[in-house]
Scaffold this motif. Structure first.
Motif, PDB file in Angstrom:
ATOM      1  N   MET A   1     -10.043  -4.307   9.598  1.00 24.38           N
ATOM      2  CA  MET A   1      -9.231  -4.003  10.781  1.00 24.38           C
ATOM      3  C   MET A   1      -7.734  -4.180  10.542  1.00 24.38           C
ATOM      4  O   MET A   1      -6.931  -3.340  11.003  1.00 24.38           O
ATOM      5  CB  MET A   1      -9.683  -4.855  11.967  1.00 24.38           C
ATOM      6  CG  MET A   1      -8.928  -4.518  13.258  1.00 24.38           C
ATOM      7  SD  MET A   1      -9.468  -5.467  14.691  1.00 24.38           S
ATOM      8  CE  MET A   1     -11.024  -4.656  15.071  1.00 24.38           C
ATOM      9  N   PRO A   2      -7.258  -5.236   9.848  1.00 20.20           N
ATOM     10  CA  PRO A   2      -5.809  -5.331   9.614  1.00 20.20           C
ATOM     11  C   PRO A   2      -5.256  -4.113   8.869  1.00 20.20           C
ATOM     12  O   PRO A   2      -4.156  -3.647   9.169  1.00 20.20           O
ATOM     13  CB  PRO A   2      -5.662  -6.604   8.774  1.00 20.20           C
ATOM     14  CG  PRO A   2      -6.873  -7.411   9.100  1.00 20.20           C
ATOM     15  CD  PRO A   2      -7.968  -6.418   9.323  1.00 20.20           C
ATOM     16  N   LEU A   3      -6.022  -3.583   7.906  1.00 18.92           N
ATOM     17  CA  LEU A   3      -5.576  -2.392   7.183  1.00 18.92           C
ATOM     18  C   LEU A   3      -5.525  -1.181   8.108  1.00 18.92           C
ATOM     19  O   LEU A   3      -4.591  -0.374   8.053  1.00 18.92           O
ATOM     20  CB  LEU A   3      -6.526  -2.105   6.013  1.00 18.92           C
ATOM     21  CG  LEU A   3      -6.663  -3.186   4.946  1.00 18.92           C
ATOM     22  CD1 LEU A   3      -7.777  -2.828   3.970  1.00 18.92           C
ATOM     23  CD2 LEU A   3      -5.353  -3.363   4.202  1.00 18.92           C
TER      24      LEU A   3
ATOM     25  N   GLY B   1     -14.726  -6.657   0.576  1.00 18.01           N
ATOM     26  CA  GLY B   1     -13.996  -7.900   0.362  1.00 18.01           C
ATOM     27  C   GLY B   1     -12.739  -7.975   1.197  1.00 18.01           C
ATOM     28  O   GLY B   1     -12.355  -7.030   1.893  1.00 18.01           O
ATOM     29  N   ARG B   2     -12.065  -9.104   1.143  1.00 19.55           N
ATOM     30  CA  ARG B   2     -10.854  -9.295   1.928  1.00 19.55           C
ATOM     31  C   ARG B   2      -9.752  -8.381   1.412  1.00 19.55           C
ATOM     32  O   ARG B   2      -9.606  -8.167   0.205  1.00 19.55           O
ATOM     33  CB  ARG B   2     -10.412 -10.748   1.867  1.00 19.55           C
ATOM     34  CG  ARG B   2     -11.462 -11.712   2.395  1.00 19.55           C
ATOM     35  CD  ARG B   2     -10.986 -13.141   2.363  1.00 19.55           C
ATOM     36  NE  ARG B   2      -9.877 -13.361   3.292  1.00 19.55           N
ATOM     37  CZ  ARG B   2      -9.315 -14.548   3.491  1.00 19.55           C
ATOM     38  NH1 ARG B   2      -9.749 -15.608   2.812  1.00 19.55           N
ATOM     39  NH2 ARG B   2      -8.334 -14.674   4.350  1.00 19.55           N
ATOM     40  N   PRO B   3      -8.934  -7.837   2.319  1.00 18.42           N
ATOM     41  CA  PRO B   3      -7.860  -6.944   1.889  1.00 18.42           C
ATOM     42  C   PRO B   3      -6.861  -7.652   0.982  1.00 18.42           C
ATOM     43  O   PRO B   3      -6.622  -8.861   1.117  1.00 18.42           O
ATOM     44  CB  PRO B   3      -7.195  -6.539   3.213  1.00 18.42           C
ATOM     45  CG  PRO B   3      -8.215  -6.799   4.267  1.00 18.42           C
ATOM     46  CD  PRO B   3      -9.023  -7.948   3.780  1.00 18.42           C
ATOM     47  N   ASP B   4      -6.291  -6.905   0.043  1.00 14.94           N
ATOM     48  CA  ASP B   4      -5.267  -7.464  -0.828  1.00 14.94           C
ATOM     49  C   ASP B   4      -3.980  -6.653  -0.681  1.00 14.94           C
ATOM     50  O   ASP B   4      -3.897  -5.706   0.104  1.00 14.94           O
ATOM     51  CB  ASP B   4      -5.739  -7.489  -2.290  1.00 14.94           C
ATOM     52  CG  ASP B   4      -6.174  -6.117  -2.794  1.00 14.94           C
ATOM     53  OD1 ASP B   4      -5.693  -5.097  -2.262  1.00 14.94           O
ATOM     54  OD2 ASP B   4      -7.014  -6.062  -3.722  1.00 14.94           O
ATOM     55  N   LEU B   5      -2.983  -7.023  -1.447  1.00 18.31           N
ATOM     56  CA  LEU B   5      -1.673  -6.395  -1.318  1.00 18.31           C
ATOM     57  C   LEU B   5      -1.724  -4.906  -1.649  1.00 18.31           C
ATOM     58  O   LEU B   5      -1.063  -4.088  -0.994  1.00 18.31           O
ATOM     59  CB  LEU B   5      -0.661  -7.107  -2.227  1.00 18.31           C
ATOM     60  CG  LEU B   5       0.801  -6.661  -2.103  1.00 18.31           C
ATOM     61  CD1 LEU B   5       1.306  -6.890  -0.689  1.00 18.31           C
ATOM     62  CD2 LEU B   5       1.668  -7.414  -3.115  1.00 18.31           C
ATOM     63  N   ALA B   6      -2.525  -4.547  -2.660  1.00 20.99           N
ATOM     64  CA  ALA B   6      -2.614  -3.137  -3.036  1.00 20.99           C
ATOM     65  C   ALA B   6      -3.180  -2.306  -1.889  1.00 20.99           C
ATOM     66  O   ALA B   6      -2.721  -1.189  -1.623  1.00 20.99           O
ATOM     67  CB  ALA B   6      -3.497  -2.980  -4.277  1.00 20.99           C
ATOM     68  N   GLN B   7      -4.154  -2.835  -1.185  1.00 17.35           N
ATOM     69  CA  GLN B   7      -4.741  -2.090  -0.070  1.00 17.35           C
ATOM     70  C   GLN B   7      -3.751  -1.934   1.082  1.00 17.35           C
ATOM     71  O   GLN B   7      -3.740  -0.904   1.767  1.00 17.35           O
ATOM     72  CB  GLN B   7      -6.015  -2.789   0.395  1.00 17.35           C
ATOM     73  CG  GLN B   7      -7.141  -2.736  -0.636  1.00 17.35           C
ATOM     74  CD  GLN B   7      -8.363  -3.529  -0.206  1.00 17.35           C
ATOM     75  OE1 GLN B   7      -8.706  -3.564   0.971  1.00 17.35           O
ATOM     76  NE2 GLN B   7      -9.028  -4.175  -1.148  1.00 17.35           N
ATOM     77  N   PHE B   8      -2.908  -2.936   1.303  1.00 16.76           N
ATOM     78  CA  PHE B   8      -1.869  -2.782   2.321  1.00 16.76           C
ATOM     79  C   PHE B   8      -0.858  -1.712   1.908  1.00 16.76           C
ATOM     80  O   PHE B   8      -0.335  -0.974   2.737  1.00 16.76           O
ATOM     81  CB  PHE B   8      -1.170  -4.113   2.579  1.00 16.76           C
ATOM     82  CG  PHE B   8      -1.906  -4.976   3.563  1.00 16.76           C
ATOM     83  CD1 PHE B   8      -1.789  -4.751   4.929  1.00 16.76           C
ATOM     84  CD2 PHE B   8      -2.730  -6.000   3.129  1.00 16.76           C
ATOM     85  CE1 PHE B   8      -2.480  -5.544   5.837  1.00 16.76           C
ATOM     86  CE2 PHE B   8      -3.426  -6.792   4.033  1.00 16.76           C
ATOM     87  CZ  PHE B   8      -3.298  -6.563   5.394  1.00 16.76           C
ATOM     88  N   GLY B   9      -0.595  -1.613   0.611  1.00 14.46           N
ATOM     89  CA  GLY B   9       0.247  -0.518   0.135  1.00 14.46           C
ATOM     90  C   GLY B   9      -0.393   0.834   0.402  1.00 14.46           C
ATOM     91  O   GLY B   9       0.283   1.786   0.817  1.00 14.46           O
ATOM     92  N   TRP B  10      -1.703   0.916   0.180  1.00 14.44           N
ATOM     93  CA  TRP B  10      -2.417   2.161   0.476  1.00 14.44           C
ATOM     94  C   TRP B  10      -2.392   2.477   1.971  1.00 14.44           C
ATOM     95  O   TRP B  10      -2.390   3.648   2.372  1.00 14.44           O
ATOM     96  CB  TRP B  10      -3.859   2.074  -0.007  1.00 14.44           C
ATOM     97  CG  TRP B  10      -4.042   2.436  -1.448  1.00 14.44           C
ATOM     98  CD1 TRP B  10      -4.417   1.625  -2.469  1.00 14.44           C
ATOM     99  CD2 TRP B  10      -3.852   3.737  -2.012  1.00 14.44           C
ATOM    100  NE1 TRP B  10      -4.469   2.325  -3.657  1.00 14.44           N
ATOM    101  CE2 TRP B  10      -4.131   3.632  -3.400  1.00 14.44           C
ATOM    102  CE3 TRP B  10      -3.477   4.960  -1.502  1.00 14.44           C
ATOM    103  CZ2 TRP B  10      -4.049   4.709  -4.265  1.00 14.44           C
ATOM    104  CZ3 TRP B  10      -3.398   6.051  -2.364  1.00 14.44           C
ATOM    105  CH2 TRP B  10      -3.680   5.919  -3.717  1.00 14.44           C
TER     106      TRP B  10
ATOM    107  N   PHE C   1     -13.672   2.372  -1.288  1.00 16.75           N
ATOM    108  CA  PHE C   1     -13.917   3.549  -0.458  1.00 16.75           C
ATOM    109  C   PHE C   1     -14.083   3.182   1.013  1.00 16.75           C
ATOM    110  O   PHE C   1     -13.696   3.957   1.898  1.00 16.75           O
ATOM    111  CB  PHE C   1     -15.128   4.329  -0.988  1.00 16.75           C
ATOM    112  CG  PHE C   1     -16.435   4.002  -0.320  1.00 16.75           C
ATOM    113  CD1 PHE C   1     -16.860   4.700   0.796  1.00 16.75           C
ATOM    114  CD2 PHE C   1     -17.241   2.986  -0.810  1.00 16.75           C
ATOM    115  CE1 PHE C   1     -18.066   4.407   1.408  1.00 16.75           C
ATOM    116  CE2 PHE C   1     -18.439   2.689  -0.198  1.00 16.75           C
ATOM    117  CZ  PHE C   1     -18.863   3.396   0.917  1.00 16.75           C
ATOM    118  N   VAL C   2     -14.668   2.027   1.340  1.00 20.12           N
ATOM    119  CA  VAL C   2     -14.836   1.646   2.740  1.00 20.12           C
ATOM    120  C   VAL C   2     -13.476   1.466   3.406  1.00 20.12           C
ATOM    121  O   VAL C   2     -13.224   1.974   4.507  1.00 20.12           O
ATOM    122  CB  VAL C   2     -15.677   0.370   2.868  1.00 20.12           C
ATOM    123  CG1 VAL C   2     -15.688  -0.122   4.319  1.00 20.12           C
ATOM    124  CG2 VAL C   2     -17.105   0.617   2.398  1.00 20.12           C
ATOM    125  N   ALA C   3     -12.571   0.768   2.735  1.00 20.76           N
ATOM    126  CA  ALA C   3     -11.228   0.582   3.291  1.00 20.76           C
ATOM    127  C   ALA C   3     -10.501   1.915   3.399  1.00 20.76           C
ATOM    128  O   ALA C   3      -9.825   2.190   4.400  1.00 20.76           O
ATOM    129  CB  ALA C   3     -10.437  -0.388   2.414  1.00 20.76           C
TER     130      ALA C   3
END
Length: 462
Positions: A422-424, A248-257, A384-386
């Protein structure tokens, strides 16, 4: 520079001291068109050789670690089996470095170095050291030997045809050979182009003059690689891992990770490389003793991992190029504890292999980074993919110092999911790259090991 002067006197892949004022005038010349033709022909020959090299390594790994123990009457592979093979690898690599011309290729602990072209007399040593390291289980990748062999073979062949050609033309031909060889491994001419551009510091007006022959050699080489795969019945190898779940599309938590993974990868990658650089002079001082001992230590780490987790020791051995798809597609079979032990054992084996064996640093860093990202995905907020993508990009840039290439590699592996994450990956790679630069500041008069794009004058002087 006279045509008789050895190519080693000046880095073959480095920009010339004085670039032409009108590079397009060079492109319009008949000589440049002939250079493109030569690059295309070399692309066919070198990519065919790279195909044979990679398939030969894969078959030898299977023969030594699967077929041979069964042929000797064992039911399965004994747990101690890596010990004699990696000990033998250490002996062969040490003897090659000591007695054959050259040093068996560049020191992988220093990162991915592409400047300078090996002399023809050094190529047998590069090939033998690479085969011994890769086939017998060292935690090392095939990319650096392929770059060296591709450039060296191309230059040697071109010197036979045009011994009086200018040094700049010889450098472009050598770079084209490296392009063709690395694109066969990475599965994409563009990825190979970005890697070599960043690693060699090419830029300015000369960029297109070197890039065009390199791209035509790589593109035609990729077609040959595909044709050979279909003709030989092995299929077409690709780095892309199919059948991953949709991301799915990245969210704020994933950018924190991404911030967390970038910083963690910087510390882990720095520890691996600093450890390898610390061990390297000790190994070089008594190579016939310490290289086999390093091989035995890597084997011991693989055995410890297999005993502790019940998994295959091959997770720790080798570059991880072939094991990475299995790790991603069967991540649910690995507990957080097993992944932690895998990171520790392969990371230590990676550092030992960088200090003693010959090969490249890319694929072990991708594998360990993926394992780290999957381990962290057991925590909330990180699919896990991210996690795997960010781990691959961040840890590889910690070792390679090539941010654009590492972003492309990490996203290429994930197919359609790569575009989504890719943004992550970019955030994790940039954070890691900046953190590493703070952890290991470049000393006065010397660049960081493995230098990347935008190299300083001290790095160019290497």
């Amino acid at each position: 520079m006279s045509s008789d002067e050895p190519m080693d006197a000046r880095p073959a892949h480095a920009p010339p001291e004085a670039a032409p004022t009108d590079p397009y005038a060079v492109m319009r010349s008949k000589g440049f068109l002939m250079l493109l033709v030569i690059a295309a022909v070399l692309g066919v020959v070198i990519s065919a050789g790279a195909y044979g090299f990679l398939k030969g390594v894969s078959r030898l790994q299977k023969a030594l670690y699967t077929d041979l123990p069964r042929g000797l009457g064992f039911h399965g592979v004994p747990e101690w089996w890596p010990l004699p093979l990696l000990g033998l690898a250490g002996v062969l690599v040490a003897l090659t470095i000591r007695y054959l011309p050259g040093t068996g290729g560049h020191e992988p602990a220093e990162g991915l170095k592409t400047r300078g072209t090996a002399a023809a007399a050094e190529l047998p040593g590069v090939l033998l050291a690479a085969v011994a390291s890769l086939c017998l289980g060292a935690v090392i990748g095939p990319e650096a030997p392929l770059i060296t062999l591709g450039g060296g073979v191309a230059l040697a062949a071109f010197r036979l045809l045009r011994p009086d050609s200018p040094a700049q033309v010889q450098g472009v031909v050598a770079a084209s050979g490296s392009f063709a060889a690395i694109s066969a491994l990475l599965g994409s001419p563009l990825i190979g182009a970005f890697l070599l551009m960043e690693a060699s510091g090419l830029g300015g007006a000369m960029l297109e003059l070197v890039l065009l022959p390199g791209l035509i050699a790589a593109g035609i080489g990729a077609l040959v690689f595909i044709g050979l795969g279909n003709w030989a019945g092995f299929g077409v190898g690709t780095l892309t891992i199919p059948d991953l779940p949709h991301e799915g599309r990245p969210d704020l938590a994933q950018f924190g990770w991404a911030l967390v993974i970038g910083v963690a990868a910087a510390f882990l990658g720095t520890a691996v490389q600093r450890g390898a650089l610390w061990l390297k002079p000790h190994v070089a001082g008594r190579r016939l003793l310490w290289t086999p001992l390093a091989g035995l230590a890597v084997a011991g780490l693989a055995i410890a991992y297999a005993e502790g987790t019940g998994k295959d020791a091959s997770d720790v051995l080798f570059s991880g190029q072939d094991a990475l798809p299995h790790l991603l597609l069967h991540h649910g079979q690995y507990t957080a504890g097993a992944l932690t032990l895998l990171i520790a054992c392969k990371g230590l084996g990676y550092g030992l292999s960088l200090s003693a064996f010959r090969g490249g640093p890319i694929f072990p860093s991708l594998f360990i980074g993926a394992a780290g990202g999957i381990a962290l995905s057991h925590l909330p907020g990180l699919p896990f993919v991210a996690g795997a993508a960010m781990g691959m990009g961040a840890l590889s840039v910690a070792l390679l110092k090539l941010p654009t290439t590492c972003v492309l590699l990490a996203t290429l592996l994930l197919g359609s999911d790569g575009v989504t994450v890719m943004p992550l990956v970019i955030v994790a790679v940039v954070v890691c790259h900046v953190t590493v630069s703070r952890l290991v500041p470049a000393p006065a008069g010397a660049g960081m090991p493995g230098g990347g794009a935008g190299g300083t004058s001290s790095r160019n002087a290497r």
